[in-house]
Motif scaffolding. Structure first.
Motif, PDB file in Angstrom:
ATOM      1  N   GLY A  28       0.728  -1.204  -0.279  1.00 46.23           N
ATOM      2  CA  GLY A  28      -0.085  -0.030   0.034  1.00 46.23           C
ATOM      3  C   GLY A  28       1.214   1.821  -0.007  1.00 46.23           C
ATOM      4  N   LEU A  29       1.973   1.098   0.744  1.00 45.25           N
ATOM      5  CA  LEU A  29       2.797   2.511   1.036  1.00 45.25           C
ATOM      6  C   LEU A  29       3.209   2.743  -1.025  1.00 45.25           C
ATOM      7  CD1 LEU A  29       4.096   4.684   1.735  1.00 45.25           C
ATOM      8  CD2 LEU A  29       5.915   2.485   3.120  1.00 45.25           C
ATOM      9  N   LEU A  30       4.023   1.855  -0.700  1.00 41.16           N
ATOM     10  CA  LEU A  30       5.009   1.977  -2.759  1.00 41.16           C
ATOM     11  C   LEU A  30       3.308   2.591  -3.598  1.00 41.16           C
ATOM     12  CD1 LEU A  30       6.558  -1.350  -2.367  1.00 41.16           C
ATOM     13  CD2 LEU A  30       7.471   0.624  -2.349  1.00 41.16           C
ATOM     14  N   LEU A  70       3.314   5.705  -3.115  1.00 41.31           N
ATOM     15  CA  LEU A  70       4.482   6.285  -3.041  1.00 41.31           C
ATOM     16  C   LEU A  70       4.346   7.044  -4.662  1.00 41.31           C
ATOM     17  CD1 LEU A  70       7.294   4.887  -1.189  1.00 41.31           C
ATOM     18  CD2 LEU A  70       6.854   6.613  -0.894  1.00 41.31           C
ATOM     19  N   GLY A  71       4.213   5.474  -5.680  1.00 40.68           N
ATOM     20  CA  GLY A  71       3.576   6.203  -6.684  1.00 40.68           C
ATOM     21  C   GLY A  71       2.763   7.539  -7.281  1.00 40.68           C
ATOM     22  N   PHE A  72       1.527   7.107  -6.352  1.00 40.43           N
ATOM     23  CA  PHE A  72       0.602   8.689  -5.999  1.00 40.43           C
ATOM     24  C   PHE A  72       1.431   9.750  -6.253  1.00 40.43           C
ATOM     25  CE2 PHE A  72      -3.368   5.757  -5.212  1.00 40.43           C
ATOM     26  CZ  PHE A  72      -3.410   5.397  -6.893  1.00 40.43           C
ATOM     27  N   MET A  73       2.058  10.182  -5.291  1.00 40.28           N
ATOM     28  CA  MET A  73       3.352  10.818  -5.362  1.00 40.28           C
ATOM     29  C   MET A  73       3.995  11.431  -6.378  1.00 40.28           C
ATOM     30  SD  MET A  73       4.149  10.608  -1.339  1.00 40.28           S
ATOM     31  CE  MET A  73       5.171  12.266  -0.934  1.00 40.28           C
ATOM     32  N   GLY A  74       4.181  10.453  -7.017  1.00 35.36           N
ATOM     33  CA  GLY A  74       4.873  10.852  -8.617  1.00 35.36           C
ATOM     34  C   GLY A  74       4.434  11.184  -9.216  1.00 35.36           C
ATOM     35  N   ILE A  75       3.827  10.930  -9.396  1.00 36.97           N
ATOM     36  CA  ILE A  75       2.195  11.751 -10.073  1.00 36.97           C
ATOM     37  C   ILE A  75       2.221  12.966 -10.427  1.00 36.97           C
ATOM     38  CG2 ILE A  75       0.084  11.771 -11.477  1.00 36.97           C
ATOM     39  CD1 ILE A  75      -0.132   8.813 -11.200  1.00 36.97           C
ATOM     40  N   ILE A 103       5.525  -9.862  -1.329  1.00 35.59           N
ATOM     41  CA  ILE A 103       5.828  -8.468  -3.175  1.00 35.59           C
ATOM     42  C   ILE A 103       6.796  -9.057  -4.313  1.00 35.59           C
ATOM     43  CG2 ILE A 103       6.481  -6.189  -3.429  1.00 35.59           C
ATOM     44  CD1 ILE A 103       5.904  -6.003   0.179  1.00 35.59           C
ATOM     45  N   ALA A 104       6.067  -8.840  -5.119  1.00 43.20           N
ATOM     46  CA  ALA A 104       7.018  -9.427  -6.613  1.00 43.20           C
ATOM     47  C   ALA A 104       7.908  -7.742  -6.791  1.00 43.20           C
ATOM     48  CB  ALA A 104       5.705  -9.246  -7.725  1.00 43.20           C
ATOM     49  N   TRP A 105       8.943  -8.452  -6.969  1.00 44.25           N
ATOM     50  CA  TRP A 105      10.257  -7.187  -7.317  1.00 44.25           C
ATOM     51  C   TRP A 105       9.796  -6.190  -8.528  1.00 44.25           C
ATOM     52  CZ3 TRP A 105      13.069  -5.137  -3.747  1.00 44.25           C
ATOM     53  CH2 TRP A 105      13.667  -5.869  -2.687  1.00 44.25           C
ATOM     54  N   GLY A 106       9.255  -7.007  -9.329  1.00 42.18           N
ATOM     55  CA  GLY A 106       8.714  -5.780 -10.903  1.00 42.18           C
ATOM     56  C   GLY A 106       8.086  -4.770  -9.981  1.00 42.18           C
ATOM     57  N   SER A 107       6.382  -5.324  -9.191  1.00 43.21           N
ATOM     58  CA  SER A 107       5.745  -4.294  -8.487  1.00 43.21           C
ATOM     59  C   SER A 107       6.539  -3.411  -8.101  1.00 43.21           C
ATOM     60  CB  SER A 107       4.869  -5.156  -8.599  1.00 43.21           C
ATOM     61  OG  SER A 107       3.903  -5.960  -8.950  1.00 43.21           O
ATOM     62  N   VAL A 108       7.498  -3.598  -7.153  1.00 36.72           N
ATOM     63  CA  VAL A 108       7.775  -3.043  -6.010  1.00 36.72           C
ATOM     64  C   VAL A 108       8.963  -1.388  -7.622  1.00 36.72           C
ATOM     65  CG1 VAL A 108      10.168  -2.602  -5.387  1.00 36.72           C
ATOM     66  CG2 VAL A 108       8.053  -4.593  -4.860  1.00 36.72           C
ATOM     67  N   ILE A 109       9.588  -2.296  -7.966  1.00 39.09           N
ATOM     68  CA  ILE A 109      10.425  -1.910  -9.334  1.00 39.09           C
ATOM     69  C   ILE A 109       9.189  -0.692  -9.996  1.00 39.09           C
ATOM     70  CG2 ILE A 109      12.082  -1.629 -10.941  1.00 39.09           C
ATOM     71  CD1 ILE A 109      13.221  -4.368 -10.256  1.00 39.09           C
ATOM     72  N   ALA A 156       6.074   0.543  -8.884  1.00 35.80           N
ATOM     73  CA  ALA A 156       5.856   2.167  -7.726  1.00 35.80           C
ATOM     74  C   ALA A 156       6.974   2.975  -7.559  1.00 35.80           C
ATOM     75  CB  ALA A 156       5.750   1.305  -6.424  1.00 35.80           C
ATOM     76  N   LEU A 157       8.375   2.319  -7.651  1.00 43.74           N
ATOM     77  CA  LEU A 157       9.348   3.256  -7.160  1.00 43.74           C
ATOM     78  C   LEU A 157       9.843   3.589  -8.768  1.00 43.74           C
ATOM     79  CD1 LEU A 157      11.618   1.174  -5.663  1.00 43.74           C
ATOM     80  CD2 LEU A 157      10.110   2.920  -4.574  1.00 43.74           C
ATOM     81  N   ALA A 158      10.000   3.280  -9.776  1.00 45.56           N
ATOM     82  CA  ALA A 158       9.877   4.171 -10.884  1.00 45.56           C
ATOM     83  C   ALA A 158       9.129   5.125 -11.236  1.00 45.56           C
ATOM     84  CB  ALA A 158      10.300   3.354 -12.407  1.00 45.56           C
ATOM     85  N   VAL A 159       7.799   4.941 -10.898  1.00 44.50           N
ATOM     86  CA  VAL A 159       6.617   5.860 -10.986  1.00 44.50           C
ATOM     87  C   VAL A 159       6.572   7.208 -10.204  1.00 44.50           C
ATOM     88  CG1 VAL A 159       4.002   6.992 -10.822  1.00 44.50           C
ATOM     89  CG2 VAL A 159       4.774   4.445 -11.723  1.00 44.50           C
ATOM     90  N   PHE A 160       7.379   6.663  -8.809  1.00 48.87           N
ATOM     91  CA  PHE A 160       7.333   7.971  -7.964  1.00 48.87           C
ATOM     92  C   PHE A 160       8.831   8.496  -8.066  1.00 48.87           C
ATOM     93  CE2 PHE A 160      10.101   9.082  -4.081  1.00 48.87           C
ATOM     94  CZ  PHE A 160       9.355   9.989  -3.516  1.00 48.87           C
ATOM     95  N   LEU A 161      10.258   8.108  -8.733  1.00 47.72           N
ATOM     96  CA  LEU A 161      10.958   8.922  -9.043  1.00 47.72           C
ATOM     97  C   LEU A 161      11.117   9.709 -11.061  1.00 47.72           C
ATOM     98  CD1 LEU A 161      13.621   6.033  -7.812  1.00 47.72           C
ATOM     99  CD2 LEU A 161      13.248   7.949  -7.278  1.00 47.72           C
TER     100      LEU A 161
END
Length: 248
Positions: A150-152, A155-160, A220-226, A228-233
């Motif tokens: 949920g946190l990840l 963070l994706g929403f924050m990136g947007i 947690i699938a690492w692909g999904s983690v990457i 979410a973090l990619a959208v944020f960054l």
């Protein structure tokens, strides 16, 4: 700059913390009664296996409340980062200080991320304590992983939000847009349950993680983690790039 941004959003932070923590505590506390009713009715043997556990219960509506509410607060903090300074006519003063635009931008981002992490951390601790005290929690890691997912997403929403903040000029319009983005993605997520509209799930951050699989110990699938973090960054970099180039 970090302290200034923290103070500007202090009231909304405390509101978010209290409301979200309460909306995690209430369903967590109600889980025992729900799970007992499942056992007595025999639903646990013929229904969904995920909903017959505390972990699966927390991955359902409580998870959605968590992501929806904190997502709305988080995207509004991020999307308001620069636009509120322009709308309040404080941008010229703020960016004429010895601090560079990059320093100001990063300080704002840091303040927002710390607030979101604190709220998510407090909510997770509350859920774990209640689950443990009621004796219904079987897998601490699974519950914690659901909250991390949920946190990840948040963070994706924050990136947007960061990607948009330097392009907008109206604070009120920006905040409305932020909330609209979160609810639009939630609507796409709901519609994707229909076979004909399944493709819509690819447009929603809510579909980024299989939270029910996570709640059952799949991790947690690492692909999904990457992702979410990619959208944020990427969103953060887009907002920063526009800020340093724009004539304020």
């Amino acid at each position: 700059m970090f302290e200034l941004e923290w103070q500007q959003n202090k009231r909304s932070f405390w509101i978010a913390l209290c409301v979200i923590a309460a909306l995690q505590a209430i369903p967590a506390a109600a889980s025992k009664a729900y799970l007992d009713s499942q056992i007595y009715s025999g639903t646990d043997r013929v229904g969904s296996a995920t909903l017959s556990t505390f972990e699966g219960w927390m991955a359902g509506q409580p998870f959605m409340f968590f992501v929806l509410l904190l997502g709305c607060f988080a995207i509004n903090w991020s999307i308001g980062s620069i636009v509120k300074e322009r709308d309040r006519q404080t941008a010229e003063f703020l960016f004429s200080t010895p601090r560079s635009r990059t320093d100001v931008y990063l300080a704002k981002c840091a303040a927002h991320v710390v607030k979101v992490v604190i709220i998510a951390g407090v909510s997770t601790v509350i859920v774990l304590l209640i689950g443990k005290s009621l004796g219904v929690m079987n897998d601490v890691v699974a519950v914690s992983s659901v909250m991390v997912a949920g946190l990840l997403i948040i963070l994706g929403f924050m990136g947007i939000g960061y990607a948009l903040t330097s392009w907008l000029s109206s604070e009120r319009g920006a905040l409305s847009l932020g909330i609209g983005i979160v609810f639009l993605m939630f609507l796409l997520y709901m519609l994707s349950d229909l076979t004909a509209l399944k493709w819509m799930g690819g447009l929603s951050l809510f579909k980024l993680f299989d939270v029910y699989a996570i709640s059952q110990g799949d991790g947690i699938a690492w692909g999904s983690v990457i992702g979410a973090l990619a959208v944020f960054l990427i969103g953060g970099c887009v907002g920063w790039g526009r800020l340093v180039q724009r004539d304020l």
